[in-house]
Motif scaffolding. Structure first.
Motif, PDB file in Angstrom:
ATOM      1  N   SER A   4      -6.776  -9.032 -24.516  1.00  0.00           N
ATOM      2  CA  SER A   4      -6.173 -10.174 -25.209  1.00  0.00           C
ATOM      3  C   SER A   4      -6.640 -10.251 -26.656  1.00  0.00           C
ATOM      4  CB  SER A   4      -6.522 -11.479 -24.477  1.00  0.00           C
ATOM      5  OG  SER A   4      -5.987 -11.474 -23.168  1.00  0.00           O
ATOM      6  N   LEU A   5      -7.927  -9.988 -26.862  1.00  0.00           N
ATOM      7  CA  LEU A   5      -8.460  -9.988 -28.224  1.00  0.00           C
ATOM      8  C   LEU A   5      -7.848  -8.852 -29.033  1.00  0.00           C
ATOM      9  CD1 LEU A   5     -10.459 -11.231 -30.261  1.00  0.00           C
ATOM     10  CD2 LEU A   5     -12.206  -9.660 -29.371  1.00  0.00           C
ATOM     11  N   LYS A   6      -7.655  -7.695 -28.397  1.00  0.00           N
ATOM     12  CA  LYS A   6      -7.043  -6.549 -29.079  1.00  0.00           C
ATOM     13  C   LYS A   6      -5.616  -6.881 -29.513  1.00  0.00           C
ATOM     14  CE  LYS A   6      -7.346  -2.235 -30.417  1.00  0.00           C
ATOM     15  NZ  LYS A   6      -8.398  -1.767 -31.354  1.00  0.00           N
ATOM     16  N   ALA A   7      -4.863  -7.575 -28.632  1.00  0.00           N
ATOM     17  CA  ALA A   7      -3.495  -7.970 -28.967  1.00  0.00           C
ATOM     18  C   ALA A   7      -3.478  -8.934 -30.140  1.00  0.00           C
ATOM     19  CB  ALA A   7      -2.825  -8.597 -27.744  1.00  0.00           C
ATOM     20  N   TRP A   8      -4.450  -9.863 -30.181  1.00  0.00           N
ATOM     21  CA  TRP A   8      -4.536 -10.816 -31.298  1.00  0.00           C
ATOM     22  C   TRP A   8      -4.840 -10.071 -32.599  1.00  0.00           C
ATOM     23  CZ3 TRP A   8      -8.018 -12.329 -35.009  1.00  0.00           C
ATOM     24  CH2 TRP A   8      -7.747 -13.536 -35.668  1.00  0.00           C
ATOM     25  N   LYS A   9      -5.799  -9.142 -32.545  1.00  0.00           N
ATOM     26  CA  LYS A   9      -6.176  -8.377 -33.744  1.00  0.00           C
ATOM     27  C   LYS A   9      -4.983  -7.574 -34.272  1.00  0.00           C
ATOM     28  CE  LYS A   9     -10.831  -8.981 -33.488  1.00  0.00           C
ATOM     29  NZ  LYS A   9     -11.694  -9.571 -34.536  1.00  0.00           N
ATOM     30  N   LYS A  10      -4.252  -6.975 -33.347  1.00  0.00           N
ATOM     31  CA  LYS A  10      -3.091  -6.188 -33.729  1.00  0.00           C
ATOM     32  C   LYS A  10      -2.040  -7.063 -34.403  1.00  0.00           C
ATOM     33  CE  LYS A  10       0.575  -3.297 -31.760  1.00  0.00           C
ATOM     34  NZ  LYS A  10       1.158  -2.754 -30.493  1.00  0.00           N
ATOM     35  N   GLY A  11      -1.803  -8.232 -33.813  1.00  0.00           N
ATOM     36  CA  GLY A  11      -0.803  -9.145 -34.357  1.00  0.00           C
ATOM     37  C   GLY A  11      -1.181  -9.703 -35.714  1.00  0.00           C
ATOM     38  N   LYS A  12      -2.482  -9.843 -35.965  1.00  0.00           N
ATOM     39  CA  LYS A  12      -2.959 -10.393 -37.242  1.00  0.00           C
ATOM     40  C   LYS A  12      -3.213  -9.314 -38.289  1.00  0.00           C
ATOM     41  CE  LYS A  12      -3.034 -14.720 -35.987  1.00  0.00           C
ATOM     42  NZ  LYS A  12      -2.167 -15.738 -36.633  1.00  0.00           N
ATOM     43  N   GLY A  13      -3.039  -8.064 -37.910  1.00  0.00           N
ATOM     44  CA  GLY A  13      -3.203  -6.987 -38.887  1.00  0.00           C
ATOM     45  C   GLY A  13      -4.637  -6.594 -39.146  1.00  0.00           C
ATOM     46  N   TYR A  14      -5.425  -6.491 -38.078  1.00  0.00           N
ATOM     47  CA  TYR A  14      -6.823  -6.064 -38.220  1.00  0.00           C
ATOM     48  C   TYR A  14      -7.052  -4.765 -37.436  1.00  0.00           C
ATOM     49  CZ  TYR A  14      -7.635 -10.836 -39.875  1.00  0.00           C
ATOM     50  OH  TYR A  14      -7.592 -12.013 -40.571  1.00  0.00           O
ATOM     51  N   THR A  21      -6.974 -16.788 -26.424  1.00  0.00           N
ATOM     52  CA  THR A  21      -7.578 -15.744 -27.247  1.00  0.00           C
ATOM     53  C   THR A  21      -6.512 -14.948 -27.984  1.00  0.00           C
ATOM     54  OG1 THR A  21      -9.443 -15.542 -25.707  1.00  0.00           O
ATOM     55  CG2 THR A  21      -9.055 -13.692 -27.207  1.00  0.00           C
ATOM     56  N   GLU A  22      -5.408 -14.668 -27.294  1.00  0.00           N
ATOM     57  CA  GLU A  22      -4.327 -13.882 -27.881  1.00  0.00           C
ATOM     58  C   GLU A  22      -3.486 -14.700 -28.857  1.00  0.00           C
ATOM     59  OE1 GLU A  22      -0.602 -11.001 -26.465  1.00  0.00           O
ATOM     60  OE2 GLU A  22      -2.023 -11.785 -24.991  1.00  0.00           O
ATOM     61  N   GLY A  23      -3.610 -16.024 -28.796  1.00  0.00           N
ATOM     62  CA  GLY A  23      -2.845 -16.874 -29.694  1.00  0.00           C
ATOM     63  C   GLY A  23      -1.537 -17.375 -29.101  1.00  0.00           C
ATOM     64  N   ILE A  24      -1.355 -17.211 -27.801  1.00  0.00           N
ATOM     65  CA  ILE A  24      -0.130 -17.653 -27.139  1.00  0.00           C
ATOM     66  C   ILE A  24      -0.137 -19.162 -26.910  1.00  0.00           C
ATOM     67  CG2 ILE A  24       1.204 -17.491 -24.992  1.00  0.00           C
ATOM     68  CD1 ILE A  24       0.284 -14.571 -24.801  1.00  0.00           C
ATOM     69  N   TYR A  25      -1.308 -19.692 -26.538  1.00  0.00           N
ATOM     70  CA  TYR A  25      -1.429 -21.122 -26.252  1.00  0.00           C
ATOM     71  C   TYR A  25      -2.223 -21.821 -27.346  1.00  0.00           C
ATOM     72  CZ  TYR A  25      -0.382 -19.357 -21.556  1.00  0.00           C
ATOM     73  OH  TYR A  25       0.173 -18.716 -20.481  1.00  0.00           O
ATOM     74  N   GLY A  69      -2.087  -8.472 -22.570  1.00  0.00           N
ATOM     75  CA  GLY A  69      -1.597  -8.450 -23.936  1.00  0.00           C
ATOM     76  C   GLY A  69      -0.098  -8.277 -24.020  1.00  0.00           C
ATOM     77  N   ASP A  70       0.464  -8.818 -25.083  1.00  0.00           N
ATOM     78  CA  ASP A  70       1.903  -8.681 -25.363  1.00  0.00           C
ATOM     79  C   ASP A  70       2.777  -9.243 -24.247  1.00  0.00           C
ATOM     80  OD1 ASP A  70       1.318  -7.255 -27.788  1.00  0.00           O
ATOM     81  OD2 ASP A  70       0.904  -5.491 -26.544  1.00  0.00           O
ATOM     82  N   LYS A  71       2.284 -10.306 -23.620  1.00  0.00           N
ATOM     83  CA  LYS A  71       3.005 -11.001 -22.545  1.00  0.00           C
ATOM     84  C   LYS A  71       3.379 -10.079 -21.393  1.00  0.00           C
ATOM     85  CE  LYS A  71       4.688 -14.829 -25.362  1.00  0.00           C
ATOM     86  NZ  LYS A  71       5.838 -15.659 -25.761  1.00  0.00           N
ATOM     87  N   ARG A  72       2.406  -9.247 -21.030  1.00  0.00           N
ATOM     88  CA  ARG A  72       2.524  -8.415 -19.836  1.00  0.00           C
ATOM     89  C   ARG A  72       1.354  -8.724 -18.924  1.00  0.00           C
ATOM     90  NH1 ARG A  72       6.102  -4.443 -19.778  1.00  0.00           N
ATOM     91  NH2 ARG A  72       4.877  -3.017 -18.488  1.00  0.00           N
ATOM     92  N   GLY A  73       1.597  -8.646 -17.620  1.00  0.00           N
ATOM     93  CA  GLY A  73       0.569  -8.987 -16.655  1.00  0.00           C
ATOM     94  C   GLY A  73       0.244  -7.819 -15.737  1.00  0.00           C
ATOM     95  N   PHE A  74      -1.009  -7.778 -15.296  1.00  0.00           N
ATOM     96  CA  PHE A  74      -1.479  -6.776 -14.335  1.00  0.00           C
ATOM     97  C   PHE A  74      -1.709  -7.507 -13.022  1.00  0.00           C
ATOM     98  CE2 PHE A  74      -4.480  -4.003 -12.219  1.00  0.00           C
ATOM     99  CZ  PHE A  74      -4.092  -2.726 -12.590  1.00  0.00           C
ATOM    100  N   LEU A  75      -0.802  -7.328 -12.081  1.00  0.00           N
ATOM    101  CA  LEU A  75      -0.829  -8.051 -10.808  1.00  0.00           C
ATOM    102  C   LEU A  75      -1.479  -7.188  -9.743  1.00  0.00           C
ATOM    103  CD1 LEU A  75       2.031 -10.108  -9.202  1.00  0.00           C
ATOM    104  CD2 LEU A  75       0.942  -8.271  -7.887  1.00  0.00           C
ATOM    105  N   THR A  76      -2.403  -7.793  -8.977  1.00  0.00           N
ATOM    106  CA  THR A  76      -3.025  -7.092  -7.858  1.00  0.00           C
ATOM    107  C   THR A  76      -2.951  -7.953  -6.607  1.00  0.00           C
ATOM    108  OG1 THR A  76      -5.235  -7.955  -8.406  1.00  0.00           O
ATOM    109  CG2 THR A  76      -4.637  -5.803  -9.303  1.00  0.00           C
ATOM    110  N   TYR A  77      -2.772  -7.288  -5.472  1.00  0.00           N
ATOM    111  CA  TYR A  77      -2.838  -7.940  -4.160  1.00  0.00           C
ATOM    112  C   TYR A  77      -3.403  -6.908  -3.205  1.00  0.00           C
ATOM    113  CZ  TYR A  77      -1.609 -10.532   0.032  1.00  0.00           C
ATOM    114  OH  TYR A  77      -1.685 -11.211   1.232  1.00  0.00           O
ATOM    115  N   GLY A  78      -4.687  -7.079  -2.867  1.00  0.00           N
ATOM    116  CA  GLY A  78      -5.355  -6.029  -2.123  1.00  0.00           C
ATOM    117  C   GLY A  78      -5.442  -4.791  -2.987  1.00  0.00           C
ATOM    118  N   SER A  79      -4.975  -3.655  -2.485  1.00  0.00           N
ATOM    119  CA  SER A  79      -5.006  -2.407  -3.246  1.00  0.00           C
ATOM    120  C   SER A  79      -3.711  -2.169  -4.022  1.00  0.00           C
ATOM    121  CB  SER A  79      -5.249  -1.217  -2.301  1.00  0.00           C
ATOM    122  OG  SER A  79      -4.222  -1.142  -1.325  1.00  0.00           O
TER     123      SER A  79
END
Length: 361
Positions: A157-167, A48-52, A326-336
């Motif tokens: 991810s969609l927001k990151a794509w829109k930002k990168g494409k200038g929308y 969705t973000e255009g990375i792959y 977005g922007d090749k950053r991840g939100f990692l969770t393990y339990g709390s």
């Protein structure tokens, strides 16, 4: 020779097909799937973000079956008769099995929201995913329904794509009836909420009650305009089992025991999002669970076919999860516990590419 039919190209079935490559010809394996390609849900956000590229997110089931000596049938199973051991497909084909396993995923819609089925953008079954993402890219007003990981990850991810494409004028909103990522705990929920707002996602607390052609209505009285709306408020059961005599849970998922067998038909198996474990009904319906069920399913299908030993599946109490934000950053969770970093995204990227590479060799 016993015939084992795998319905659907989900994570657990991919493991079985790969393993059958090294098996002696004691069992005939058949895979029935509505598409030649299985798109990997873990990379939906990256695509969705255009990375792959599209090719990087999918597994060629036909080629995988060819290498493994498994028959591949490109069809959709419409019904099952577990007493006669027959499957009927959309092409009018009837297949007879000794053992059958279902790994067909879930639906992303909700019959509880009036009119939603007419306007919702379905990305499941996942072979529909590429076409639907093109619609999201073109949409000037997109609303995601749901406060879980799938909804917020796709929105970011969609927001990151829109930002990168200038929308910058394209709006993206998330409607959620409970706190974002509520199951991860209060701290993680607040952290994700702050991130979503800082990225320009419009958050609306409330439950969607009705969908009209270009507007959503919530129980708070809010009216939201949209061009595309997509329900990602949790998985919904596929209709296949509800129209059969197979036992299901209250939501319509195939009900299986700890050996991944139907509670009434031991030669019918189910894994992944389409099945509920009778003894562990709260087990998350996600890719982590399906991947871990793969080796157990392999042992049990072969064990059952040989009148031998079968083993129970034991769900994990905790598991590592990483969302792309977005922007090749991840939100990692393990339990709390949770953290946001580029390192987390790189780990997710490595895990996802490794998974695809395993079945694309």
């Amino acid at each position: 020779m016993k015939t084992i039919i795998l319905v659907g190209g989900g994570h657990s079935h991919l493991h079985c097909i790969k393993k059958s490559q090294h098996q002696e010809e004691k069992v005939k394996w058949v895979l029935i799937s509505p598409s030649r390609y299985q798109y990997y849900s873990g990379m939906f956000s990256g695509y969705t973000e255009g990375i792959y590229s599209l090719e990087e997110t999918r597994i060629d089931l036909e080629n995988l079956c060819k290498v493994s000596g498994c028959d591949f049938i490109e069809s959709t199973v419409l019904s099952i008769d577990p007493d006669q051991q027959h499957l009927l497909t959309d092409k009018g084909e009837i297949f007879t099995y000794d053992f059958v396993s279902f790994d067909i995923g879930s639906r992303n819609d909700s019959m509880e929201i009036r009119g939603l089925h007419k306007h919702n953008l379905p990305i499941k079954p996942n072979y529909r995913f590429p076409e639907q993402i093109r619609k999201l890219h073109n949409s000037r007003k997109t609303v995601f329904i749901g406060g879980g990981a799938a909804s917020i990850e796709m929105a970011l991810s969609l927001k990151a794509w829109k930002k990168g494409k200038g929308y910058p004028d394209h709006s993206i909103a998330v409607v959620h009836s409970s706190p974002l990522l509520e199951k991860a705990g209060t701290i993680s929920s607040k952290k994700l909420t702050y991130m979503a707002l800082s990225k320009g996602i419009d958050l609306h607390q409330g439950r969607v009650t009705e969908a009209e052609l270009s507007q959503l209505h919530t129980d708070t009285g809010e009216i939201l305009d949209y061009e595309e709306v997509i329900f990602l408020g949790g998985p919904k059961a596929p209709p296949l089992f509800g129209s059969s005599v197979l036992p299901t849970d209250e939501q319509g998922y195939l009900l299986v025991n700890s050996y991944l067998q139907s509670v009434e038909y031991p030669n019918v198996f189910g894994t992944g999002d389409c099945a509920t474990l009778q003894d562990f009904p709260d087990t998350p319906k996600n890719g982590v669970t399906a991947v871990r069920q793969g080796p157990v399913l392999w042992e049990n299908l072969n064990g059952a076919a040989a009148d031998g030993k079968i083993i129970p599946f034991e769900p994990q109490k905790r598991y590592l999860a990483i969302m792309s934000v977005g922007d090749k950053r991840g939100f990692l969770t393990y339990g709390s516990f949770s953290l946001v970093s580029g390192w987390a995204w790189r780990l997710k990227n490595w895990i996802d590419r490794r998974f695809i590479g395993k079945y694309g060799e």
